[in-house]
Write an enzyme that holds these catalytic residues in place. Sequence first.
Site, PDB file in Angstrom:
ATOM      1  N   ALA A 113     -47.081  20.114  36.017  1.00 25.52           N
ATOM      2  CA  ALA A 113     -46.197  19.820  37.159  1.00 25.52           C
ATOM      3  C   ALA A 113     -45.470  18.501  36.916  1.00 25.52           C
ATOM      4  O   ALA A 113     -44.255  18.392  37.107  1.00 25.52           O
ATOM      5  CB  ALA A 113     -47.007  19.761  38.454  1.00 25.52           C
ATOM      6  N   TYR A 114     -46.216  17.498  36.484  1.00 27.92           N
ATOM      7  CA  TYR A 114     -45.633  16.186  36.223  1.00 27.92           C
ATOM      8  C   TYR A 114     -44.603  16.268  35.095  1.00 27.92           C
ATOM      9  O   TYR A 114     -43.494  15.748  35.203  1.00 27.92           O
ATOM     10  CB  TYR A 114     -46.747  15.202  35.863  1.00 27.92           C
ATOM     11  CG  TYR A 114     -46.284  13.770  35.703  1.00 27.92           C
ATOM     12  CD1 TYR A 114     -45.972  12.993  36.812  1.00 27.92           C
ATOM     13  CD2 TYR A 114     -46.160  13.196  34.437  1.00 27.92           C
ATOM     14  CE1 TYR A 114     -45.550  11.665  36.670  1.00 27.92           C
ATOM     15  CE2 TYR A 114     -45.739  11.878  34.285  1.00 27.92           C
ATOM     16  CZ  TYR A 114     -45.439  11.125  35.408  1.00 27.92           C
ATOM     17  OH  TYR A 114     -45.015   9.816  35.259  1.00 27.92           O
TER      18      TYR A 114
ATOM     19  N   VAL B  32     -49.108   2.440  32.290  1.00 27.19           N
ATOM     20  CA  VAL B  32     -49.182   1.153  32.988  1.00 27.19           C
ATOM     21  C   VAL B  32     -50.370   1.109  33.944  1.00 27.19           C
ATOM     22  O   VAL B  32     -50.678   2.081  34.635  1.00 27.19           O
ATOM     23  CB  VAL B  32     -47.869   0.899  33.778  1.00 27.19           C
ATOM     24  CG1 VAL B  32     -47.888  -0.484  34.423  1.00 27.19           C
ATOM     25  CG2 VAL B  32     -46.669   1.022  32.850  1.00 27.19           C
TER      26      VAL B  32
ATOM     27  N   SER C  23     -40.681   9.440  32.096  1.00 32.09           N
ATOM     28  CA  SER C  23     -41.896   9.375  31.285  1.00 32.09           C
ATOM     29  C   SER C  23     -41.658  10.138  29.998  1.00 32.09           C
ATOM     30  O   SER C  23     -40.908  11.128  29.987  1.00 32.09           O
ATOM     31  CB  SER C  23     -43.046  10.034  32.045  1.00 32.09           C
ATOM     32  OG  SER C  23     -44.132  10.293  31.176  1.00 32.09           O
TER      33      SER C  23
ATOM     34  N   ASP D 246     -38.137   7.857  53.025  1.00 34.05           N
ATOM     35  CA  ASP D 246     -39.041   8.837  52.428  1.00 34.05           C
ATOM     36  C   ASP D 246     -38.201   9.692  51.490  1.00 34.05           C
ATOM     37  O   ASP D 246     -37.332  10.443  51.943  1.00 34.05           O
ATOM     38  CB  ASP D 246     -39.677   9.694  53.531  1.00 34.05           C
ATOM     39  CG  ASP D 246     -40.623  10.745  52.984  1.00 34.05           C
ATOM     40  OD1 ASP D 246     -40.722  10.870  51.735  1.00 34.05           O
ATOM     41  OD2 ASP D 246     -41.259  11.446  53.785  1.00 34.05           O
TER      42      ASP D 246
ATOM     43  N   LYS E 291     -40.425  15.489  35.272  1.00 30.73           N
ATOM     44  CA  LYS E 291     -39.760  14.454  34.482  1.00 30.73           C
ATOM     45  C   LYS E 291     -38.741  15.063  33.507  1.00 30.73           C
ATOM     46  O   LYS E 291     -37.723  14.441  33.197  1.00 30.73           O
ATOM     47  CB  LYS E 291     -40.788  13.597  33.729  1.00 30.73           C
ATOM     48  CG  LYS E 291     -41.701  12.788  34.659  1.00 30.73           C
ATOM     49  CD  LYS E 291     -40.928  11.825  35.571  1.00 30.73           C
ATOM     50  CE  LYS E 291     -41.848  10.899  36.338  1.00 30.73           C
ATOM     51  NZ  LYS E 291     -41.131   9.952  37.216  1.00 30.73           N
TER      52      LYS E 291
END
Length: 235
Positions: A158-159, A191, A143, A62, A163
């Site tokens: 947040a994403y 994707v 990304s 994890d 990144k």
Amino acid sequence: MSQDKRVALVTGGNRGIGFELVKQLTLKGFKVILTSRNPKKGHESVQKLKESALDVSFVEMDVEDPESIRQAAIKINEQYGKLDVLINNAGVYLDENESLLTMNPSILEKTMATNFYGAYHVIHSFISLMEKQGYGRIINVSSDYGAMSEMSYQGVGAYKLSKLALNGLTQLLAAETKGDIKINAVCPGWVSTDMGGPSAPRTPKQAAESILWLATIGPEGPNGGFFRDGKRLDW
């Protein structure tokens, strides 16, 4: 196991791009370790690949739990004594259409825990397996949302931040590593996976191919770069 077979590890390898990466690496002759936080799903994915006579094993890990990562590293050291390729593929995309200031702060915290700290702790625990043989290839699946220019536009904050931090980590660690150890970041594009959704234009196979060349680059290959389809991207 013959000592000359290279060993690769893929985090979040039970589905999507991760699963495809595991498959493609085994076809290239690697001994591949698929990790997943969910042992049931992990074992099912490995079973599927073994039915095609592919050389894959499963280790539960994890990435949000540094102790789980440490235990996995001990296990892999005992079993193989080395690691040649590490692909930090596990990631989450939890943003809804909310701004950073109105979303529940736990969304940012959870995103950073997986996408940034997860990759950091994995590299931290596994790098010694590369250092002792003076060879390694580390690929962080990032990304283009993590590019600095993206920070001028609102949305998926947040994403994007996770990144951006991962991209910074890639550069910092590439500057710190010695010997033939290379750390690069890759944008797989949009994707068609559980995360990307059905309308995404790229297949996991296309995405995997754009990542895999970095797993096999020679000593003259790039270090501390950011790529999509083999072309350098701006940070």
